[in-house]
Design a protein around this motif. Structure first.
Motif, PDB file in Angstrom:
ATOM      1  N   GLY A  42     -19.939 -77.419  56.232  1.00  0.00           N
ATOM      2  CA  GLY A  42     -20.791 -76.721  55.901  1.00  0.00           C
ATOM      3  C   GLY A  42     -22.111 -76.301  57.258  1.00  0.00           C
ATOM      4  N   PHE A  43     -21.608 -77.364  58.264  1.00  0.00           N
ATOM      5  CA  PHE A  43     -22.030 -76.010  59.754  1.00  0.00           C
ATOM      6  C   PHE A  43     -21.372 -75.741  60.681  1.00  0.00           C
ATOM      7  N   THR A  94     -20.634 -72.315  57.766  1.00  0.00           N
ATOM      8  CA  THR A  94     -22.214 -71.412  57.813  1.00  0.00           C
ATOM      9  C   THR A  94     -23.106 -71.552  59.282  1.00  0.00           C
ATOM     10  N   GLY A  95     -22.788 -72.329  59.777  1.00  0.00           N
ATOM     11  CA  GLY A  95     -23.540 -72.951  61.029  1.00  0.00           C
ATOM     12  C   GLY A  95     -24.877 -73.282  60.733  1.00  0.00           C
ATOM     13  N   SER A  96     -25.233 -73.548  59.232  1.00  0.00           N
ATOM     14  CA  SER A  96     -26.610 -74.644  59.088  1.00  0.00           C
ATOM     15  C   SER A  96     -26.786 -76.109  59.567  1.00  0.00           C
ATOM     16  N   LEU A  97     -27.750 -76.336  60.089  1.00  0.00           N
ATOM     17  CA  LEU A  97     -27.798 -77.838  61.294  1.00  0.00           C
ATOM     18  C   LEU A  97     -28.596 -78.406  60.073  1.00  0.00           C
ATOM     19  N   PRO A  98     -28.998 -78.437  59.463  1.00  0.00           N
ATOM     20  CA  PRO A  98     -29.029 -79.047  58.020  1.00  0.00           C
ATOM     21  C   PRO A  98     -28.438 -79.767  57.649  1.00  0.00           C
ATOM     22  N   SER A  99     -27.261 -79.495  57.427  1.00  0.00           N
ATOM     23  CA  SER A  99     -26.315 -79.591  56.417  1.00  0.00           C
ATOM     24  C   SER A  99     -25.568 -80.619  57.827  1.00  0.00           C
TER      25      SER A  99
END
Length: 104
Positions: A21-22, A25-30
């Motif tokens: 996921g990171f 999408t670059g999603s840190l919470p993921s």
């Protein structure tokens, strides 16, 4: 097959999913959530494998955390990813809940 194998499998799936996921999408919470829950599953699996206390409880806690975050999103969004995470969480709740009940 003991309950250590499902704990390790869930650790790989959740941590791998968070990292994926990171990357996508670059999603840190993921990555934080995925690796955190994966670490709980992994630590639980290690403690179960070494017959140390609180292994099943750690894996059950990881399942509760995962279910608490994914089930409401799955119900709300009806998207495949939260539904898949919810299925993993429910599998963990069933597996480690039964293992905990058998310890009593």
């Amino acid at each position: 097959m003991g309950v250590d194998t499902p704990a390790f499998a869930l650790a790989l799936l959740t941590a791998g999913g968070g990292i994926t996921g990171f990357v996508r999408t670059g999603s840190l919470p993921s990555v934080i959530a995925g690796v955190g829950v994966g670490a709980l599953y992994g630590l639980g699996g290690l403690r179960i494998q070494k017959r140390q206390p609180y292994g099943v409880e750690l894996a059950l806690l990881a399942s509760i955390v995962l279910a608490g975050s994914s089930v409401p999103r799955a119900i709300r969004s009806q998207k495949p990813l939260p539904i898949g995470l919810s299925i993993l969480a429910l599998y963990g709740l069933f597996t480690f809940g039964n293992a905990y009940r058998n310890q009593l």
